[in-house]
Design an enzyme around this catalytic site. Structure first.
Site, PDB file in Angstrom:
ATOM      1  N   HIS A 265      42.787  47.903  35.253  1.00  0.00           N
ATOM      2  CA  HIS A 265      43.720  46.795  35.392  1.00  0.00           C
ATOM      3  C   HIS A 265      43.041  45.549  35.950  1.00  0.00           C
ATOM      4  O   HIS A 265      43.185  44.453  35.415  1.00  0.00           O
ATOM      5  CB  HIS A 265      44.857  47.252  36.323  1.00  0.00           C
ATOM      6  CG  HIS A 265      45.994  46.310  36.459  1.00  0.00           C
ATOM      7  ND1 HIS A 265      46.787  45.935  35.396  1.00  0.00           N
ATOM      8  CD2 HIS A 265      46.511  45.685  37.560  1.00  0.00           C
ATOM      9  CE1 HIS A 265      47.741  45.109  35.829  1.00  0.00           C
ATOM     10  NE2 HIS A 265      47.589  44.941  37.128  1.00  0.00           N
ATOM     11  N   PHE A 266      42.288  45.713  37.029  1.00  0.00           N
ATOM     12  CA  PHE A 266      41.626  44.581  37.683  1.00  0.00           C
ATOM     13  C   PHE A 266      40.219  44.397  37.116  1.00  0.00           C
ATOM     14  O   PHE A 266      39.209  44.631  37.790  1.00  0.00           O
ATOM     15  CB  PHE A 266      41.583  44.801  39.196  1.00  0.00           C
ATOM     16  CG  PHE A 266      42.909  44.582  39.869  1.00  0.00           C
ATOM     17  CD1 PHE A 266      43.383  43.304  40.108  1.00  0.00           C
ATOM     18  CD2 PHE A 266      43.696  45.657  40.254  1.00  0.00           C
ATOM     19  CE1 PHE A 266      44.609  43.091  40.728  1.00  0.00           C
ATOM     20  CE2 PHE A 266      44.921  45.463  40.871  1.00  0.00           C
ATOM     21  CZ  PHE A 266      45.384  44.179  41.112  1.00  0.00           C
TER      22      PHE A 266
END
Length: 284
Positions: free
Chosen positions: A264-265
């Protein structure tokens, strides 16, 4: 190292904190963060791009160092957040800019684009979704709250605010956990632990359904205005699937889609690769 300044702007009495770097005469790039983080997620990217761009990364209302007014005086909806950021861009002189959207930053940035298409020079989407097929089953508990906003369904969403969940969001899908700095995790958990922050975030979980309802509007904006779009997507994101990146080509045939072997990051592990993709994309 490029100098980054830390400022705030008064948006109708609400203090919006932001990071700024680069020459004011350079092409403008607005960086919009997501949940549960703040503008600090762009700390590495800013350093990598500030020699060529004028970058501003605000903290959204209720996040980071921006004010978190009481829910009795500020309704935490994505419409209201977008309206604050819209006015913020006017105050900082961003009249024509590229926008980098991630997670919650996507429905914020896409609202700005739909409202003011003439202001948007290009879009960079890092796991910033605008298509139903991009939503994974990880959204099921939140969808249940949309369908039945009961106290029990709201309370069930507190699992997304737990410190261990924040850490999981950072490391899920990453090939080597040692490449992820613990500092961002700790800072996000600090902000989430502030009095009242939990209810703010639960309100936004509930209002996220408004973003899905606007997907057709965002898609119509893409079809009508054909903004240049670069997707830089962590392909192992547990919330926003690669199909969401691929779907951009349905409305933007010239969209440039890049997948990275991370979660996600994506900036935590692939900031240099993403910066290179942005430089190449915005050079065209």
């Amino acid at each position: 190292m490029t100098a980054i300044t830390y400022r705030s702007a008064d948006v109708n009495g609400l203090k919006v904190f932001y990071r700024e770097a680069g020459a004011s005469t350079a092409p403008k790039l607005l960086l919009l963060h997501g949940f549960p983080t703040a503008g600090h997620m762009f700390r590495d990217l800013i350093q990598l791009l500030a020699d060529r761009f004028h970058l501003i990364a605000p903290d959204l209302p209720g996040f980071g160092q921006t004010d978190m007014p009481a829910r009795s005086v500020f309704k935490y909806t994505f419409d209201n957040i977008a309206n604050v950021i819209d006015r913020f861009t006017e105050l900082v002189g961003f009249d024509r800019f590229a926008v980098y959207v991630f997670d919650y930053g996507a429905p914020t940035g896409f609202r700005l684009a739909a409202m003011h298409p003439e202001r948007i020079a290009a879009i960079i989407s890092q796991n910033g979704n605008a298509y139903e097929e991009g939503l994974s089953e990880g959204w099921n508990p939140i969808r249940a709250y949309w369908q039945d906003p009961s106290r029990a369904n709201r309370e069930a969403l507190r699992q997304f605010l737990a410190p261990q969940t924040t850490r999981w969001q950072y490391i899920h899908g990453v090939t080597d956990e040692a490449t992820v700095s613990p500092d961002g995790i700790a800072l996000d958990n600090f902000y989430l632990a502030r009095p009242g922050a939990d209810e703010v975030q639960l309100d936004l979980f509930g209002d996220y359904k408004s973003n899905v309802a606007l997907y057709p509007t965002f898609q119509q904006y893409f079809r009508t205005h054909q903004p240049p779009l670069l997707a830089v997507w962590g392909k192992n994101d547990p919330f926003f699937l690669p199909a969401g990146a691929e779907a951009f080509k349905r409305d933007l045939p010239n969209a440039d889609i890049h997948f990275f072997n991370t979660g996600h990051f994506a900036l935590e592990t692939h900031a240099e690769e993403i910066a290179t993709a942005i430089r190449d994309f915005l050079r065209r």
